[in-house]
Design an enzyme around this catalytic site. Structure first.
Site, PDB file in Angstrom:
ATOM      1  N   ASP A   1     -13.326 -20.450  16.368  1.00 21.36           N
ATOM      2  CA  ASP A   1     -12.340 -20.235  17.426  1.00 21.36           C
ATOM      3  C   ASP A   1     -11.679 -21.554  17.822  1.00 21.36           C
ATOM      4  O   ASP A   1     -12.219 -22.652  17.555  1.00 21.36           O
ATOM      5  CB  ASP A   1     -13.080 -19.628  18.636  1.00 21.36           C
ATOM      6  CG  ASP A   1     -12.187 -18.783  19.527  1.00 21.36           C
ATOM      7  OD1 ASP A   1     -10.965 -18.851  19.386  1.00 21.36           O
ATOM      8  OD2 ASP A   1     -12.753 -18.062  20.373  1.00 21.36           O
TER       9      ASP A   1
ATOM     10  N   ASP B   1      -6.683 -10.837  20.854  1.00 24.65           N
ATOM     11  CA  ASP B   1      -7.665 -10.389  21.848  1.00 24.65           C
ATOM     12  C   ASP B   1      -7.277  -9.040  22.432  1.00 24.65           C
ATOM     13  O   ASP B   1      -8.105  -8.336  23.004  1.00 24.65           O
ATOM     14  CB  ASP B   1      -7.768 -11.416  22.986  1.00 24.65           C
ATOM     15  CG  ASP B   1      -8.706 -12.557  22.622  1.00 24.65           C
ATOM     16  OD1 ASP B   1      -9.325 -12.507  21.545  1.00 24.65           O
ATOM     17  OD2 ASP B   1      -8.821 -13.507  23.424  1.00 24.65           O
TER      18      ASP B   1
HETATM   19  C1  DGJ Z   1     -11.388 -16.090  22.346  1.00 26.00           C
HETATM   20  C2  DGJ Z   1     -11.584 -15.068  21.267  1.00 26.00           C
HETATM   21  O1  DGJ Z   1     -10.359 -14.543  20.855  1.00 26.00           O
HETATM   22  C3  DGJ Z   1     -12.524 -13.982  21.799  1.00 26.00           C
HETATM   23  O2  DGJ Z   1     -12.665 -12.958  20.850  1.00 26.00           O
HETATM   24  C4  DGJ Z   1     -13.852 -14.612  22.124  1.00 26.00           C
HETATM   25  O3  DGJ Z   1     -14.449 -15.087  20.955  1.00 26.00           O
HETATM   26  C5  DGJ Z   1     -13.659 -15.741  23.130  1.00 26.00           C
HETATM   27  N1  DGJ Z   1     -12.673 -16.681  22.703  1.00 26.00           N
HETATM   28  C6  DGJ Z   1     -14.970 -16.469  23.359  1.00 26.00           C
HETATM   29  O4  DGJ Z   1     -14.848 -17.545  24.191  1.00 26.00           O
END
Ligand code: DGJ
Length: 691
Positions: A447, A516
């Site tokens: 991420d 997300d």
């Molecule tokens: C952003 C990601 O897109 C989410 O799916 C998740 O992993 C969060 N970060 C975790 O902090």
């Protein structure tokens, strides 16, 4: 033979299976763009430079567009030489052809600088790529102020050009936008240090009458995960120009004597049969040349994020794993919160040891539990980041990007590590290797949750303007090393959702976290745009509780997520027995069609941007799958949608399992069939087989 050089005319022709690109040298030394369109019958058919006799000084169609002379187009290259000289004048020096690569070497003799224009051809995908290499063989240091990857021209005479791009923001990535462009410039760019959620580095351009399966369209995709810029420019001439490459914003590169620099690749193509051919060609390119793990079927994934957020521990993860396995998940990914003192987004980033309060015996008991349930285990990491409240930051405050004068901006309570520093790169590789060698981890979700802002590298440092490129180069080095060494691990590129989705990272990554936003209505627009560019299996789509558990029926949520690689992100503790049964049914259905969905050709039969529903057709060998959903807007509920399939063989026969009928390909494409999407939120999955 993909490349042809007509010596007498000094013309280069690059042919793919169906298209051709050509350029050539005018007698005054300028290299002119000549043609980009359908492949012609004979090399003699391509345009000739004789048309340019009188106006070669007029540099509005320079194939090798440089800062120098009467060139008002975007230059691919701006250099500051010794004595502040900045005009670049090149001459053809030589060219070479090696396998799929043509290199045209040119030289600015006055400044002892060699500039090579590199063309790679991917004939069966009807795609070529362009990049530019600069070598300084003088005794002086030169400063590269701008280095783009390529430019090409679209001959649209006096008409406006329809320009389509994929833009958004966090949780709204890759939503299609189109506009007609007349005189002037349109710029798409990223200045966030990653690909960005605001624009994806891809576009199509067409005369305005192009549809999914009809008409001309040109396209380009930049393979770069940092700051980038695509400029479409219409002057009062007969062409639009499109240039692409790294963004020149706050950027320059110092080239010492003997040093060289190469730009990222700009992939371009042309289709004479509409947008879906663009998608097919791009997907084929990724299957054949990018995705190392292309052949592997993507597992049905469970991810803990929306169930437990930062509050992960052995107990809740094992219980989630039990339910995940019961409904049919194949890989269990523990998301953020498992390391350091990570109880919220305020602390712990950078401290990549297993949190002893949450997992007293390390990750092994959880991994064993997950494996005993018949699943593989995966883990979330965010290696480029550090919270100020962490041991890493206390020990190494000088590892972050910043200028010395002002406090750097905190974003999601975190700073960005200067991963181009050798000690930082080593730290990341070391902890990743420790994690991957000590634990049986088969999936890494990598991420990046904030943009780069203060691009100072190490409290002043030397050339801080190369930070934007250095970060990406270093990231690619780390990914290359890890993905080569841990070949049985899937690597997912995530940046707060789809903020790092591009062809650059896809040389290493197996797939992306698309967004997300998992609301199944919104998702159709995001997925529609995303899958126009990126191969279907690279697009993970979770069924979650985003926007409420009762807002949409579970069947509709599943159908939307089955249009890519299926994942589950629901809070499984809340699942009723009925919901468990529905989930089991859909996961099992997905497993029976996923070879077709993940590997097949995608046809957008109904597009949510224009219709009240999404219907996708996937065609793989002799199997076809139709997935459709109906939305709650636009249409009267009396109308039953009718679809016409595409891509079938006229004279072959196809059995529709759910309807128990057999029809010819011609009938399915010309007459079509009804699809049972009668009411809002209805969904349908139809299996068809060639007989
Ligand atoms: C952003 C990601 O897109 C989410 O799916 C998740 O992993 C969060 N970060 C975790 O902090």
């Amino acid at each position: 033979m993909a490349f042809k050089y007509l010596e007498d005319k000094k013309i280069f022709i690059i042919e793919t299976d169906n298209t051709a690109y050509s350029f050539g040298y005018h007698k005054d030394g300028h290299c002119k763009f000549l043609y980009f369109g359908e492949k012609l019958y004979d090399f003699k058919d391509y345009p000739d430079l004789s048309e340019y006799t009188d106006r070669s000084w007029w540099l509005w169609d320079e194939e090798h567009s440089l800062r120098g002379g009467a060139n008002f187009n975007e230059p691919l290259l701006k250099i500051s030489f010794e004595n502040n000289e900045r005009d670049i004048f090149t001459e053809y020096k030589s060219h070479s052809i090696k396998e799929n690569t043509l290199s045209v070497v040119t030289e600015d003799r006055a400044h002892k600088t060699e500039i090579t224009f590199i063309y790679k051809v991917f004939p069966e995908c009807d795609i070529i790529s362009k990049s530019v290499k600069v070598k300084n063989y003088s005794d002086n240091t030169i400063i590269i102020e701008d280095l783009k990857s390529g430019i090409f021209f679209i001959p649209v005479k006096n008409d406006p050009l329809k320009f389509t791009y994929f833009s958004g923001l966090w949780a709204h990535e890759t939503v299609k936008s189109s506009e007609f462009l007349s005189d002037g410039k349109k710029i798409l760019e990223s200045r966030t240090g990653q690909t960005s959620v605001y624009f994806n580095p891809f576009f199509t351009a067409d005369p305005g009458n192009t549809t999914e399966d009809y008409g001309e369209v040109w396209f380009g995709a930049l393979a770069w995960s940092g700051n980038w810029k695509i400029t479409l420019h219409k002057q009062k001439y007969e062409m639009f120009s499109v240039s692409a490459g790294m963004n020149d914003f706050d950027s320059e590169f110092v080239l010492n004597p003997g040093e060289e620099i190469i730009s990222p690749e700009f992939f371009i193509g042309y289709s004479s049969s509409g947008y879906e051919k663009v998608t097919h060609n791009l997907h084929d390119l990724q299957k054949k040349y990018f995705l190392k793990s292309y052949k592997a079927i993507r597992p049905v994934l469970y991810n803990s994020w929306e169930a437990t957020y930062f509050d992960v521990n052995y107990e809740n993860q094992s219980k989630l794993a039990e339910i995940a396995s019961e409904i049919g998940a194949e890989i269990f990914v523990t998301d953020d919160g498992w390391f350091g003192k990570r109880n919220s987004d305020r602390s712990g980033l950078g401290d990549w040891y297993v949190n002893p309060d949450k997992f007293p015996e390390g990750l092994t008991p959880l991994i064993n539990k997950v494996k005993s349930l018949g699943m593989e285990f995966g883990l979330w990491v965010e290696p480029e980041m550090v919270n100020p409240d962490s041991e890493l930051y206390k020990n190494h405050p000088d590892w972050i990007y910043r200028f010395s004068g002002n406090e750097p901006t905190l974003w999601r309570n975190q700073y960005i590590l200067n991963i181009a520093k050798p000690e930082v790169k080593k730290y990341i590789i070391d902890f990743m290797e420790k994690l991957l060698s000590e634990n049986d981890i088969r999936y890494i979700k990598w991420d990046m949750n904030r943009p780069i802002l203060e691009s100072g590298n190490n409290y002043g440092g030397i050339n801080t303007k190369s930070v934007w490129k250095d970060h990406v180069d270093s990231l690619y080095e780390i990914w290359e090393y890890l993905t080569e060494k841990y070949k049985n691990v899937f690597f997912e590129s995530c940046s707060g959702g789809g903020g790092r989705a591009d062809l650059g990272i896809l040389k290493y990554a197996d797939h992306f976290w698309t967004s997300d936003n998992t609301d199944p209505f919104d998702r159709q627009f995001i997925q529609n745009g995303f899958s126009e560019i990126y191969q279907t299996k690279t697009m993970y789509c979770w069924v979650t509780d985003w926007n409420g558990r009762d807002t949409y029926p579970l069947s509709y949520r599943f159908a939307v997520s089955m249009m890519g690689s299926l994942g589950i992100g629901m809070d499984l503790f809340k699942l009723s027995d009925d919901e468990k049964e529905i989930s089991k049914k859909y996961i099992s259905l997905y497993k029976s069609i996923r070879d077709v969905v993940q590997n097949g050709k995608l046809y957008r039969i109904k597009d949510p941007n224009y219709d009240a529903y999404t219907v996708n057709e996937y065609l793989y060998a002799d199997k076809i799958v139709i997935i459709g959903v109906r939305n709650h807007k636009k249409m009267s509920s009396f109308e039953i949608p009718h679809i016409k399939l595409r891509g079938l063989e006229d004279n072959s026969f196809y059995y529709i399992e759910d309807y128990n009928i057999t029809l010819s390909g011609k009938a399915l494409m010309a007459r079509g069939i009804n699809i049972p999407l009668k009411k809002p939120f209805d969904s349908a999955v139809i299996k068809i087989k060639k007989v």
